[in-house]
Design a protein around this motif. Structure first.
Motif, PDB file in Angstrom:
ATOM      1  N   GLN A  99      -0.371  10.643  75.269  1.00 32.63           N
ATOM      2  CA  GLN A  99      -0.283  11.620  76.400  1.00 32.63           C
ATOM      3  C   GLN A  99      -0.447  13.048  75.813  1.00 32.63           C
ATOM      4  OE1 GLN A  99       3.147  11.189  78.865  1.00 32.63           O
ATOM      5  NE2 GLN A  99       2.277   9.860  80.305  1.00 32.63           N
ATOM      6  N   VAL A 100      -1.395  13.662  76.263  1.00 35.21           N
ATOM      7  CA  VAL A 100      -1.550  15.262  76.146  1.00 35.21           C
ATOM      8  C   VAL A 100      -1.728  16.281  77.132  1.00 35.21           C
ATOM      9  CG1 VAL A 100      -2.924  14.485  73.641  1.00 35.21           C
ATOM     10  CG2 VAL A 100      -4.259  14.991  76.300  1.00 35.21           C
ATOM     11  N   ALA A 101      -1.347  17.227  77.136  1.00 36.56           N
ATOM     12  CA  ALA A 101      -1.229  18.251  78.240  1.00 36.56           C
ATOM     13  C   ALA A 101      -2.220  19.204  77.893  1.00 36.56           C
ATOM     14  CB  ALA A 101       0.034  18.924  78.419  1.00 36.56           C
ATOM     15  N   VAL A 102      -3.090  19.674  78.638  1.00 40.02           N
ATOM     16  CA  VAL A 102      -4.299  20.576  78.337  1.00 40.02           C
ATOM     17  C   VAL A 102      -4.182  21.894  79.379  1.00 40.02           C
ATOM     18  CG1 VAL A 102      -6.782  21.029  78.009  1.00 40.02           C
ATOM     19  CG2 VAL A 102      -5.784  18.853  77.584  1.00 40.02           C
ATOM     20  N   LEU A 103      -3.998  22.984  78.797  1.00 34.53           N
ATOM     21  CA  LEU A 103      -4.248  24.115  79.546  1.00 34.53           C
ATOM     22  C   LEU A 103      -5.531  24.846  79.712  1.00 34.53           C
ATOM     23  CD1 LEU A 103      -2.715  26.986  80.562  1.00 34.53           C
ATOM     24  CD2 LEU A 103      -2.770  27.821  78.257  1.00 34.53           C
ATOM     25  N   ARG A 104      -6.081  25.028  80.915  1.00 36.38           N
ATOM     26  CA  ARG A 104      -7.283  25.503  81.255  1.00 36.38           C
ATOM     27  C   ARG A 104      -7.261  27.126  80.399  1.00 36.38           C
ATOM     28  NH1 ARG A 104     -11.655  25.244  84.497  1.00 36.38           N
ATOM     29  NH2 ARG A 104     -10.545  23.632  85.976  1.00 36.38           N
ATOM     30  N   GLU A 105      -8.130  27.118  79.693  1.00 32.59           N
ATOM     31  CA  GLU A 105      -8.330  28.633  78.958  1.00 32.59           C
ATOM     32  C   GLU A 105      -9.501  29.096  79.542  1.00 32.59           C
ATOM     33  OE1 GLU A 105      -7.403  28.881  75.023  1.00 32.59           O
ATOM     34  OE2 GLU A 105      -6.474  26.603  75.005  1.00 32.59           O
ATOM     35  N   PRO A 106      -9.539  30.154  80.575  1.00 33.66           N
ATOM     36  CA  PRO A 106     -10.646  30.890  80.991  1.00 33.66           C
ATOM     37  C   PRO A 106     -11.526  31.609  80.089  1.00 33.66           C
ATOM     38  CG  PRO A 106      -8.764  31.302  82.203  1.00 33.66           C
ATOM     39  CD  PRO A 106      -8.117  30.735  81.111  1.00 33.66           C
ATOM     40  N   GLY A 107     -10.973  32.075  78.930  1.00 31.79           N
ATOM     41  CA  GLY A 107     -11.756  32.678  77.884  1.00 31.79           C
ATOM     42  C   GLY A 107     -12.110  31.762  76.661  1.00 31.79           C
ATOM     43  N   GLY A 108     -11.941  30.396  76.850  1.00 31.83           N
ATOM     44  CA  GLY A 108     -12.198  29.597  75.773  1.00 31.83           C
ATOM     45  C   GLY A 108     -13.527  29.150  75.468  1.00 31.83           C
ATOM     46  N   ARG A 109     -13.687  28.275  74.735  1.00 31.60           N
ATOM     47  CA  ARG A 109     -15.175  27.860  74.316  1.00 31.60           C
ATOM     48  C   ARG A 109     -15.745  26.327  75.044  1.00 31.60           C
ATOM     49  NH1 ARG A 109     -13.573  27.827  68.362  1.00 31.60           N
ATOM     50  NH2 ARG A 109     -11.721  26.991  69.017  1.00 31.60           N
ATOM     51  N   GLY A 110     -14.964  26.221  76.277  1.00 30.83           N
ATOM     52  CA  GLY A 110     -15.478  25.069  77.058  1.00 30.83           C
ATOM     53  C   GLY A 110     -14.567  23.877  77.023  1.00 30.83           C
ATOM     54  N   SER A 130     -11.318  23.000  77.199  1.00 33.73           N
ATOM     55  CA  SER A 130     -10.430  22.822  78.278  1.00 33.73           C
ATOM     56  C   SER A 130     -11.310  22.589  79.572  1.00 33.73           C
ATOM     57  CB  SER A 130      -9.340  24.014  78.423  1.00 33.73           C
ATOM     58  OG  SER A 130      -9.925  25.259  78.661  1.00 33.73           O
ATOM     59  N   ALA A 131     -12.160  23.583  79.829  1.00 32.88           N
ATOM     60  CA  ALA A 131     -12.850  23.232  81.033  1.00 32.88           C
ATOM     61  C   ALA A 131     -13.287  21.951  81.412  1.00 32.88           C
ATOM     62  CB  ALA A 131     -14.014  24.441  81.248  1.00 32.88           C
ATOM     63  N   TYR A 132     -14.046  21.241  80.420  1.00 37.26           N
ATOM     64  CA  TYR A 132     -14.456  20.059  80.480  1.00 37.26           C
ATOM     65  C   TYR A 132     -13.397  19.256  80.744  1.00 37.26           C
ATOM     66  CZ  TYR A 132     -16.725  15.524  79.288  1.00 37.26           C
ATOM     67  OH  TYR A 132     -17.175  14.274  79.467  1.00 37.26           O
ATOM     68  N   VAL A 133     -12.204  19.362  80.102  1.00 43.24           N
ATOM     69  CA  VAL A 133     -11.195  18.384  80.268  1.00 43.24           C
ATOM     70  C   VAL A 133     -10.552  18.584  81.928  1.00 43.24           C
ATOM     71  CG1 VAL A 133      -8.733  17.825  79.917  1.00 43.24           C
ATOM     72  CG2 VAL A 133     -10.387  17.979  78.102  1.00 43.24           C
ATOM     73  N   HIS A 134     -10.548  19.876  82.405  1.00 44.53           N
ATOM     74  CA  HIS A 134     -10.151  20.028  83.673  1.00 44.53           C
ATOM     75  C   HIS A 134     -11.195  19.551  84.832  1.00 44.53           C
ATOM     76  CE1 HIS A 134      -6.206  22.384  83.547  1.00 44.53           C
ATOM     77  NE2 HIS A 134      -6.712  21.956  82.389  1.00 44.53           N
ATOM     78  N   ASP A 135     -12.463  19.773  84.401  1.00 45.38           N
ATOM     79  CA  ASP A 135     -13.415  19.724  85.571  1.00 45.38           C
ATOM     80  C   ASP A 135     -14.098  18.477  85.505  1.00 45.38           C
ATOM     81  OD1 ASP A 135     -12.739  22.210  86.235  1.00 45.38           O
ATOM     82  OD2 ASP A 135     -14.310  23.199  85.121  1.00 45.38           O
ATOM     83  N   GLU A 136     -14.328  17.827  84.247  1.00 47.63           N
ATOM     84  CA  GLU A 136     -15.157  16.597  83.956  1.00 47.63           C
ATOM     85  C   GLU A 136     -14.644  15.186  83.920  1.00 47.63           C
ATOM     86  OE1 GLU A 136     -18.378  16.964  84.834  1.00 47.63           O
ATOM     87  OE2 GLU A 136     -18.273  19.233  84.786  1.00 47.63           O
ATOM     88  N   LEU A 137     -13.492  15.282  83.265  1.00 43.65           N
ATOM     89  CA  LEU A 137     -12.710  14.258  82.834  1.00 43.65           C
ATOM     90  C   LEU A 137     -11.921  13.602  84.100  1.00 43.65           C
ATOM     91  CD1 LEU A 137     -11.293  14.113  79.264  1.00 43.65           C
ATOM     92  CD2 LEU A 137     -13.226  12.922  80.164  1.00 43.65           C
ATOM     93  N   GLY A 138     -12.020  12.315  84.161  1.00 49.71           N
ATOM     94  CA  GLY A 138     -11.110  11.767  85.400  1.00 49.71           C
ATOM     95  C   GLY A 138     -10.745  10.443  85.191  1.00 49.71           C
ATOM     96  N   ALA A 139      -9.720   9.826  85.799  1.00 56.90           N
ATOM     97  CA  ALA A 139      -9.379   8.366  85.645  1.00 56.90           C
ATOM     98  C   ALA A 139     -10.473   7.509  85.561  1.00 56.90           C
ATOM     99  CB  ALA A 139      -8.440   8.033  86.972  1.00 56.90           C
ATOM    100  N   GLY A 140     -10.402   6.698  84.669  1.00 59.95           N
ATOM    101  CA  GLY A 140     -11.602   5.673  84.262  1.00 59.95           C
ATOM    102  C   GLY A 140     -12.724   6.149  83.483  1.00 59.95           C
TER     103      GLY A 140
END
Length: 310
Positions: free
Chosen positions: A64-75, A77-87
């Motif tokens: 288990q990992v917890a990922v914070l969305r970082e608006p000023g990041g390099r992409g 966290s955005a990929y984890v939040h917006d693209e990764l899903g169950a399966g």
């Protein structure tokens, strides 16, 4: 070790924070790990991000990992939040541990924001062992602070201080007097880490351990030097504007690496001669002084030549 895992579950656990549960597609057990360990998620576009494992160390059925969305990041966290899903499938390297839980009589944990993630398994371990411990946990707002519900069962040992309600953590009061036999663990944003380091200046050198997932600003000058590869006796010139890692890889010698910014510890290399100029965010002060290993992605040399165990 690179593993291909499947996202078994994705859950929002705080404002801007999601928790991923990752399992082997065939259900096989995953490599064991200890509190403080992290994994590298290998994301599209050669993006590599380090995330602390925050589940139970004894559970090898899932990570288990917890990922914070970082608006000023390099992409990442955005990929984890917006693209990764169950399966979905995801590649990761690890686990690795440069934030290991040492044996101590007492523990003081200081966490800021998503820095709570490596602390959670540590709390579980010391609580099971019946050790004395306390946690001071700060964040921007209460709703942005992950795992607060899980921490309620430790009533009397946990202090939760959202900044919008209480201001900054009162580190001068918390760390004013060194406590005998106490190990201090801190993870969080760089201003918190720097402040804790400052206030622990009067504590024993090995009392404080911090974990950074962002590189420390490096304003040091770049100078040229040589590295000798002990395995072959080859001597390579490292120009002032290039890293040891780049030069060694260009010579055809394979080296494990990941972050290339001194935070993950993957490229740790033994030093057999010379004096390293440590510029990483991994080694403790004592380890730097010993000079037996270095992170060759960012660190350089104080001597004209380094002899490396490569």
């Amino acid at each position: 070790m690179t593993l291909e895992l499947v996202v078994a579950d994705k859950e929002e656990i705080a404002d801007g924070v999601v928790r991923l549960t990752l399992r082997a597609p065939d259900g096989r057990p995953l490599p064991a790990w200890e509190p403080g360990a992290h994994v590298d998620l290998l994301l599209p576009g050669d993006v590599v991000r380090q995330y602390s494992l925050c589940g139970r160390p004894g559970d090898t059925s899932a990570y288990q990992v917890a990922v914070l969305r970082e608006p000023g990041g390099r992409g990442g966290s955005a990929y984890v939040h917006d693209e990764l899903g169950a399966g979905h499938r995801v590649l990761l390297d690890g686990p690795r541990n440069h934030f290991a839980l040492v044996d101590a009589k007492r523990y003081l944990f200081v966490a800021g924001g998503i820095g709570i993630t490596p602390i959670l398994p540590m709390i579980g371990r010391v609580a099971e062992a019946g050790r004395e411990w306390e946690l001071v946990y700060g964040g921007r707002t209460r709703s942005s602070m992950a795992f607060t519900a899980d921490l309620r069962r430790h009533e009397g040992r946990v202090t939760i201080r959202p900044q919008d309600e209480h201001g900054l953590l009162d580190l001068p009061a918390l760390l004013a007097e060194p406590r005998p036999d106490t190990a201090v663990y801190c993870c969080g944003p760089e201003p918190l880490l720097a402040a804790v380091e400052q206030h622990c200046a009067g504590w024993p050198e090995d009392a404080l351990r911090v974990e950074r997932f962002a590189p420390v600003p490096d304003d040091g000058p770049g100078t040229a030097f040589e590295v000798e590869l002990a395995g072959s006796g080859r001597v390579l010139a490292v120009p002032a504007d290039r890293s040891i890692l780049d030069v060694v890889e260009e010579s055809g010698v394979p080296v494990l690496s990941s972050c290339r910014e001194g935070t993950c510890g993957t490229c740790e290399t033994g030093v057999l001669g010379g004096t390293p100029d440590h510029r990483d965010s991994v080694l403790t002060a004592a380890e730097r002084r010993e000079g037996e290993v270095m992170m060759i992605c960012v660190s350089r040399s104080c001597s004209p030549r380094l002899v490396l165990d490569l």
